[in-house]
Scaffold this active site. Structure first.
Site, PDB file in Angstrom:
ATOM      1  N   THR A 186       0.855  -1.189   0.000  1.00  0.00           N
ATOM      2  CA  THR A 186       0.000   0.000   0.000  1.00  0.00           C
ATOM      3  C   THR A 186       0.887   1.233   0.000  1.00  0.00           C
ATOM      4  OG1 THR A 186      -0.059   0.051   2.392  1.00  0.00           O
ATOM      5  CG2 THR A 186      -1.877  -1.053   1.301  1.00  0.00           C
ATOM      6  N   GLU A 331      -6.191  -3.544   0.479  1.00  0.00           N
ATOM      7  CA  GLU A 331      -6.422  -4.600   1.479  1.00  0.00           C
ATOM      8  C   GLU A 331      -7.661  -5.432   1.156  1.00  0.00           C
ATOM      9  OE1 GLU A 331      -5.537  -1.528   2.063  1.00  0.00           O
ATOM     10  OE2 GLU A 331      -4.237  -1.336   3.823  1.00  0.00           O
ATOM     11  N   LYS A 444     -13.090  19.042  10.893  1.00  0.00           N
ATOM     12  CA  LYS A 444     -13.887  19.127  12.123  1.00  0.00           C
ATOM     13  C   LYS A 444     -14.067  20.596  12.473  1.00  0.00           C
ATOM     14  CE  LYS A 444     -12.314  14.613  13.219  1.00  0.00           C
ATOM     15  NZ  LYS A 444     -11.052  14.108  12.739  1.00  0.00           N
ATOM     16  N   TRP A 449     -18.785  17.652  11.555  1.00  0.00           N
ATOM     17  CA  TRP A 449     -17.866  17.176  10.519  1.00  0.00           C
ATOM     18  C   TRP A 449     -18.277  17.706   9.155  1.00  0.00           C
ATOM     19  CZ3 TRP A 449     -16.301  11.340  11.366  1.00  0.00           C
ATOM     20  CH2 TRP A 449     -15.639  11.236  12.594  1.00  0.00           C
TER      21      TRP A 449
HETATM   22  P1  AMP Z   1      -5.727   2.115  -2.098  1.00  0.00           P
HETATM   23  O1  AMP Z   1      -5.605   0.976  -1.188  1.00  0.00           O
HETATM   24  O2  AMP Z   1      -4.443   2.851  -2.315  1.00  0.00           O
HETATM   25  O3  AMP Z   1      -6.388   1.732  -3.373  1.00  0.00           O
HETATM   26  O4  AMP Z   1      -6.676   3.184  -1.414  1.00  0.00           O
HETATM   27  C1  AMP Z   1      -7.922   2.829  -0.883  1.00  0.00           C
HETATM   28  C2  AMP Z   1      -8.657   4.067  -0.466  1.00  0.00           C
HETATM   29  O5  AMP Z   1      -9.002   4.854  -1.611  1.00  0.00           O
HETATM   30  C3  AMP Z   1      -9.971   3.804   0.207  1.00  0.00           C
HETATM   31  O6  AMP Z   1      -9.820   3.445   1.562  1.00  0.00           O
HETATM   32  C4  AMP Z   1     -10.685   5.134   0.027  1.00  0.00           C
HETATM   33  O7  AMP Z   1     -10.270   6.095   0.963  1.00  0.00           O
HETATM   34  C5  AMP Z   1     -10.206   5.563  -1.344  1.00  0.00           C
HETATM   35  N1  AMP Z   1     -11.230   5.221  -2.341  1.00  0.00           N
HETATM   36  C6  AMP Z   1     -11.252   4.180  -3.191  1.00  0.00           C
HETATM   37  N2  AMP Z   1     -12.344   4.234  -3.985  1.00  0.00           N
HETATM   38  C7  AMP Z   1     -13.048   5.326  -3.619  1.00  0.00           C
HETATM   39  C8  AMP Z   1     -14.281   5.928  -4.031  1.00  0.00           C
HETATM   40  N3  AMP Z   1     -15.008   5.432  -5.021  1.00  0.00           N
HETATM   41  N4  AMP Z   1     -14.691   7.038  -3.372  1.00  0.00           N
HETATM   42  C9  AMP Z   1     -13.967   7.580  -2.385  1.00  0.00           C
HETATM   43  N5  AMP Z   1     -12.797   7.074  -1.957  1.00  0.00           N
HETATM   44  C10 AMP Z   1     -12.343   5.957  -2.548  1.00  0.00           C
END
Ligand code: AMP
Length: 547
Positions: A186, A331, A444, A449
Site C-alpha cells: 500500500t 487490502e 472538524k 464534521w
Molecule cells: P488504495 O488501497 O491505495 O487503493 O486506497 C484505498 C482508499 O481509496 C480507500 O480506503 C478510500 O479512501 C479511497 N477510495 C477508493 N475508492 C473510492 C471511491 N469510489 N470514493 C472515495 N474514496 C475511494
C-alpha cells in the site's frame, strides 16, 4: 455429514486453463512500450505463461519465492500473472511511481528473487539494483534485440531470450488454495509501506465476484480496457476475471493520455473500461475538445477516489456511457462496493436515480460491512449517521505480510475480526454506502464534521475547475475551517468570489469554504489519488483570512 461433491482447490492456473480451452482464440491486444500494437490470443498467453513457469522451475525457485514486476499493462505482464502464480511462486507487482528509496525498501522487504521490468523503467532499476541484494535475476521485458546495452545491471537478460528456449508443455502444480499468489504494497502516506498478500482462493473468489452483473458485468461479448494499472491491486482483478469470462482484453501500455486511450477504445471496439477519476478526466477533456463520440464504449467503472458527480453526468448525459462508481482498497483485493440501481429504483425519475448513482454503492456478496461510532457501537443504516467503515470477507486481509505489531483487525462481540478501512461513511436503508471522507481528511468545524469530498464535488461541477482539493485549516474558534485549493483548466478563469458564490444553495452555509487558493496543480500520488498531506505541506504558511 459432508457433501459428496468433488473437492478442487481454487487455483489461479485454472483460470488460464479454462480460457485456453474455451476461449482460446479470444484476443489480447497490447500497446507496447515501443509504441506499436501487439496482438495474440488466450491460447498464446497460456503457452507463454507455461514457458515462463518452466524457466522459474529451471532456476530452482522454491514454492512461494517472490518474483517482482515493474511494468505497465501488457501481455508480458499478464504472462507473469499466470506463469509466476500458477507455478506456485508469488508475484510482487511494484508501483513504478513510488520513490526509488521506497522501491528498494519493498524489494528488500519482499525478498524478491527475480525482477522483470519494462525498459521505460531502466533508469529506476539502475538507481536501485545495487541496493537489492536478494534479486538474483534482472529481466528486461523486451525482445532480445531491444535489450539496453551497457545498462550496468549485472546479468541483465531480455524476457524473450529468457523464456524463448523453454518448453510450452507444463503441468500446473496442484496445492493448497490458501497459498500466497501475489502481493501489493500500500502506498501509505505515513510509516513504511505494508503488503497485502493475496491467496489463490481470495483471488479466484474475487475474480468470480468482479464478473457479476451488478459488479463489472463481464462477458465473452465484451472488449475490456483496464486503464487501472496491473501494478496497483492487480488492475482491480480484471486480469483474472477476463480469462474467467473469455472477454477480449485491451492493454494500454504506458500511453494513458486522453488521445491514446480514446484511439485504443475506438480501434479495438472497447465496451468496458476501468480507471481512476484523474485519468478519466484526461479522456473526457480530449473527447470534449475534439467534439468526438464513443462508438462502442457503453460502461465504465470509476473508483480509487471519489468520482465527482459532474464526471458521472458528463459520461452519461453527453456520451451515453454508464458510470459504475466503485469503492475498494488494496487490502480488499480491491473490490468492496459497486453502485448499480435495484429493481425498485427503475421507476424513479432521472434525478432520483442520479442521487443514488453518486454513492459508492452496495456491498458485493463476499464483503460484509458496517459503520461504527468511536466506541465501536454499530450505527444505523439510515443514510445520515456516519462512522468508521469496517469490512470482513474472504478477499480482505487478515494481516499484512511480515507485519510488525498486532493484528489490524478489530474483533466484534462474537470474536470475528473486522478490518478498519480508515474511511468514514454512511449506509442507507437499501445498503448503499457513501464515503464521506478518509478519517484523516474529515474537517472538524465547531464539533461538526464537514466532508471534504462534498466540498470538492461542488467545485468540480464548475466549468473552470480542472481539479479541487478541500483541506481543513486551524481556526481558534472553530478548530478547523475548510478551504478549497483549485487548479484551473487551461485558459479558464474564475475569481475567488465567483467560486464561493457558486456554493450558494448547494451546501449548508457553514460548510462553504472560508477561502479559495489557486494552485498550478494539485499534487497526485503514485496511484492517481490526491496527496492532501503534500498539499498541506505546501500550504503550511497559509493563514485563513482575518486571522
Ligand atoms: P488504495 O488501497 O491505495 O487503493 O486506497 C484505498 C482508499 O481509496 C480507500 O480506503 C478510500 O479512501 C479511497 N477510495 C477508493 N475508492 C473510492 C471511491 N469510489 N470514493 C472515495 N474514496 C475511494
Amino acid at each position: 455429514m459432508l457433501g459428496l461433491m468433488q473437492s478442487q482447490p481454487l487455483l489461479i492456473s485454472s483460470l488460464i486453463e479454462f480460457a485456453e480451452r474455451h476461449h482460446g482464440d479470444a484476443e489480447i491486444v497490447s500497446r507496447r512500450v515501443e509504441g506499436d500494437i501487439h496482438r495474440y490470443t488466450y491460447r498464446d498467453l497460456s503457452r507463454r505463461s507455461k514457458q515462463l513457469a518452466n524457466v522459474l522451475d529451471g532456476m530452482g525457485l522454491q514454492f512461494s519465492d517472490r518474483v517482482a514486476s515493474l511494468a505497465w499493462n501488457g501481455y508480458r505482464h499478464m504472462e507473469m500473472y499466470f506463469g509466476v502464480s500458477g507455478s506456485g511462486r508469488v508475484l510482487h507487482t511494484i508501483n513504478p511511481r513510488l520513490h526509488p528509496d521506497q522501491i528498494a525498501w519493498i524489494v528488500n522487504h519482499a525478498e524478491d528473487q527475480v525482477l522483470c521490468f519494462d525498459t521505460s523503467f531502466l533508469p529506476l532499476v539502475q538507481a536501485v539494483h545495487a541496493r537489492c541484494p536478494s534479486v538474483k535475476k534482472w529481466v528486461a521485458l523486451c525482445d532480445a534485440d531491444k535489450l539496453p546495452a551497457d545498462s550496468g545491471i549485472p546479468g541483465l537478460v531480455s524476457y524473450e531470450a529468457w523464456i524463448g528456449g523453454a518448453s510450452s508443455e507444463y503441468a500446473w502444480p496442484v496445492f493448497d488454495e490458501n497459498s500466497a499468489s501475489s502481493m501489493c504494497y500500500t502506498s501509505g502516506t505515513t510509516g513504511n509501506p505494508k503488503a497485502a498478500l493475496y491467496s489463490h482462493r481470495s483471488t479466484t473468489l474475487h475474480a468470480y465476484a468482479a464478473a457479476l452483473p451488478d459488479v463489472m458485468n463481464l462477458s465473452a461479448r465484451d472488449s475490456v480496457l483496464p486503464v487501472v494499472p496491473m501494478f496497483h491491486v492487480n488492475a482491480w482483478g480484471i486480469p483474472y476475471s477476463a480469462p474467467l469470462t473469455g472477454c477480449k482484453l485491451v492493454f494500454p501500455g504506458p500511453a494513458l493520455d486522453g488521445k491514446s486511450v480514446y484511439e485504443l477504445i475506438e480501434a479495438e471496439g472497447v465496451t468496458f473500461a476501468a480507471g481512476v477519476p484523474t485519468v478519466w478526466q484526461m479522456l473526457l477533456n480530449h473527447v470534449k475538445a475534439g467534439g468526438l463520440k464513443f462508438s462502442t464504449l457503453n460502461r465504465t467503472v470509476i473508483g480509487g477516489s471519489a468520482c465527482p458527480p459532474a464526471m458521472i453526468h458528463a459520461f452519461q448525459d453527453e456520451f451515453g456511457v454508464s458510470v459504475l462508481h466503485a469503492w475498494g482498497m488494496t487490502e480488499m483485493s480491491p473490490l468492496g462496493t459497486l453502485c448499480t440501481l435495484k429493481n425498485k429504483h427503475l421507476a424513479l425519475p432521472r434525478d432520483g436515480q442520479m442521487k443514488i448513482l453518486q454513492k459508492q454503492g452496495r456491498a458485493i456478496y463476499g464483503v460484509d460491512m458496517k459503520i461504527v461510532d468511536s466506541a465501536g457501537n454499530e450505527l444505523p443504516w439510515d443514510g445520515k449517521s456516519y462512522g468508521d467503515l469496517l469490512v470482513k470477507g474472504p478477499w480482505i486481509v487478515a494481516d499484512y505480510y511480515r507485519s510488525e505489531g498486532g493484528s489490524p483487525l478489530v474483533p466484534d462481540a462474537q470474536g470475528r475480526g473486522w478490518f478498519p478501512t480508515g474511511d468514514v461513511a454512511t449506509i442507507d436503508a437499501d445498503g448503499f454506502m457513501q464515503i464521506t471522507d478518509r478519517s484523516k481528511d474529515v474537517i472538524k468545524s465547531g464539533g461538526e464534521w464537514i466532508s471534504s469530498i462534498d466540498i470538492e464535488n461542488i467545485a468540480m461541477a464548475h466549468p473552470a475547475i480542472a481539479m479541487a482539493a478541500c483541506i481543513g485549516m486551524p481556526h481558534p474558534k472553530w478548530d478547523e475551517r475548510p478551504i478549497i485549493a483549485v487548479a484551473l483548466k487551461p485558459g479558464a478563469e474564475v475569481s475567488r468570489e465567483e467560486l464561493l458564490a457558486f456554493y450558494e444553495g448547494k451546501t449548508a452555509k457553514w460548510q462553504v469554504p472560508d477561502d479559495v487558493v489557486f494552485v498550478d496543480a494539485i499534487p497526485i500520488g503514485a496511484t492517481g489519488k490526491m496527496l492532501k498531506a503534500k498539499l498541506r505541506e505546501q500550504l503550511k504558511d497559509y493563514r485563513l483570512p482575518g486571522l
